[in-house]
Design a protein around this motif. Structure first.
Motif, short mmCIF file in Angstrom:
data_model
loop_
_atom_site.label_atom_id
_atom_site.label_comp_id
_atom_site.label_asym_id
_atom_site.label_seq_id
_atom_site.Cartn_x
_atom_site.Cartn_y
_atom_site.Cartn_z
N PRO A 1 1.91 2.12 7.56
CA PRO A 1 1.47 2.84 6.42
C PRO A 1 -0.12 3.49 6.88
CG PRO A 1 1.20 0.77 6.17
CD PRO A 1 1.91 0.80 7.38
N LYS B 1 6.37 12.84 10.12
CA LYS B 1 6.87 11.84 9.03
C LYS B 1 7.24 10.52 9.73
CE LYS B 1 10.17 14.35 7.08
NZ LYS B 1 11.03 14.99 5.92
N ALA C 1 -2.90 5.96 4.40
CA ALA C 1 -3.76 6.22 3.21
C ALA C 1 -2.99 7.65 2.89
CB ALA C 1 -5.24 6.45 3.08
N PRO C 2 -2.70 7.80 1.51
CA PRO C 2 -1.81 8.87 1.32
C PRO C 2 -2.48 10.34 1.40
CG PRO C 2 -1.79 7.51 -0.44
CD PRO C 2 -2.73 6.86 0.49
N LYS C 3 -3.78 10.37 1.49
CA LYS C 3 -4.42 11.57 1.97
C LYS C 3 -5.24 11.40 3.35
CE LYS C 3 -6.16 13.62 -2.43
NZ LYS C 3 -7.13 13.88 -3.11
N MET D 1 0.83 -1.13 -0.13
CA MET D 1 0.03 -0.16 -0.03
C MET D 1 0.63 1.11 0.10
SD MET D 1 -2.55 0.95 3.23
CE MET D 1 -2.67 2.85 3.50
N LYS D 2 0.39 2.14 -1.00
CA LYS D 2 1.16 3.33 -0.99
C LYS D 2 0.87 4.28 0.31
CE LYS D 2 2.20 7.18 -4.21
NZ LYS D 2 2.18 8.38 -3.20
N SER D 3 1.75 4.80 1.15
CA SER D 3 1.46 5.31 2.31
C SER D 3 1.73 6.96 2.34
CB SER D 3 2.34 4.88 3.60
OG SER D 3 2.09 5.75 4.68
N ALA D 4 1.08 7.80 2.98
CA ALA D 4 1.26 9.10 3.09
C ALA D 4 2.76 9.47 3.28
CB ALA D 4 0.54 9.85 4.29
N HIS D 5 3.49 10.53 2.71
CA HIS D 5 4.76 10.99 3.12
C HIS D 5 4.80 11.66 4.32
CE1 HIS D 5 7.63 14.29 2.97
NE2 HIS D 5 8.44 13.24 2.36
#
Ligand SMILES: [Zn+2]
Length: 280
Positions: free
Chosen positions: A57, A232, A59-61, A1-5
């Motif tokens: 991780p 972060k 969610a990106p948003k 899963m792409k995670s929030a920076h």
């Protein structure tokens, strides 16, 4: 899963029916919350945020909404808007200022007379006096918000005292803060059956003694009023950056979130802000 920076943490105080210092009107708050939902943002729980800092991780948003102090208007105006949109916020309550008594009406109900929610100026004048119930939340309202999933409750100390300013010695400062945090944890335990690791500093103040006392009392996720950094993975949970929500519509928040979370622009913006703050 792409995670929030990184995850932006917003700081609110009042959501009311009229503009004023530290206040976002219900209309602008509604615009901001609707914007979050329509643009696919997720509001985190405090423990999810803590886990994110430790490397889990999200969610990106993802965003964390926080409210300080525990004003009545959080129940009257913010709670129904959060509930309508299925969003979640974190309330840092000054536990010694929360009252008892029946639940008062809120703006999500039809044909009710809403309690008057005074400006921050007026609230500040009476929040430490016996009449504070006119401006502060009650425990039953907090329990109702918790049950609805709109707010989770954490500590903003028991008394909101700046012990560094009123204590004659460092030893007394340490002992008073210790009592303050013990009392806050006990109140949360007694009223809600649980307390946590999350603590928000009154007026954003802390020093090395404060940090040691907080850690001794089991508080290791500490919320500042410093807006000049990003939260972060691998970041310090003892220094959570937050920025103040403005009394503006979604367009403002959208742009502020973009800037706050941008991997390369945000550090430049924060450094420039730090330089300009140092000059003033
Ligand atoms: Zn406060």
């Amino acid at each position: 899963m792409k995670s929030a920076h990184n995850v932006a943490v917003l700081m609110y105080h009042h959501v009311t029916d009229q503009p004023g210092s530290l206040a976002v009107t219900a209309r602008q708050f509604e615009s901001q919350m609707r914007g979050l939902v329509e643009n696919g943002w997720r509001t985190l729980q405090a423990d999810e945020f803590f886990a994110f800092l430790a490397g889990e991780p999200v969610a990106p948003k993802s965003v964390l909404l926080t409210f300080d102090d525990g004003y009545l208007d959080n129940w009257v105006y913010a709670h129904p808007i959060l509930e309508h949109h299925g969003l979640h916020a974190v309330l840092f309550a000054v536990t010694g200022l929360i009252g008892d008594g029946p639940i008062r009406p809120h703006a999500g109900q039809k044909n009710v007379a809403l309690p008057v929610c005074p400006s921050h100026h007026e609230a500040k004048a009476i929040m430490f006096r016996p009449e504070r119930d006119q401006v502060m939340l009650r425990w039953d309202e907090i329990r109702a918000m918790q049950q609805a999933g709109t707010f989770e409750i954490h500590s903003h100390t028991h008394t909101h005292t700046r012990w560094d300013r009123v204590s004659p010695s460092a030893a007394e400062k340490i002992s008073s803060l210790n009592q303050d945090l013990l009392a806050s944890r006990a109140a949360l335990q007694q009223q809600l059956g649980a307390s946590s690791r999350h603590l928000c500093w009154p007026q954003g103040y802390f020093d090395a003694d404060y940090l040691a006392v907080a850690r001794d009392n089991g508080f290791d996720c500490l919320y500042t009023t410093d807006a000049r950094g990003q939260n972060k993975p691998g970041g310090n949970p003892g220094y959570v950056y937050r920025f103040a929500a403005r009394n503006r519509a979604w367009g403002w928040l959208k742009q502020r979130l973009w800037l706050a979370t941008h991997p390369t622009l945000a550090p430049l913006y924060n450094a420039r802000k730090a330089r300009s703050d140092a000059r003033h």
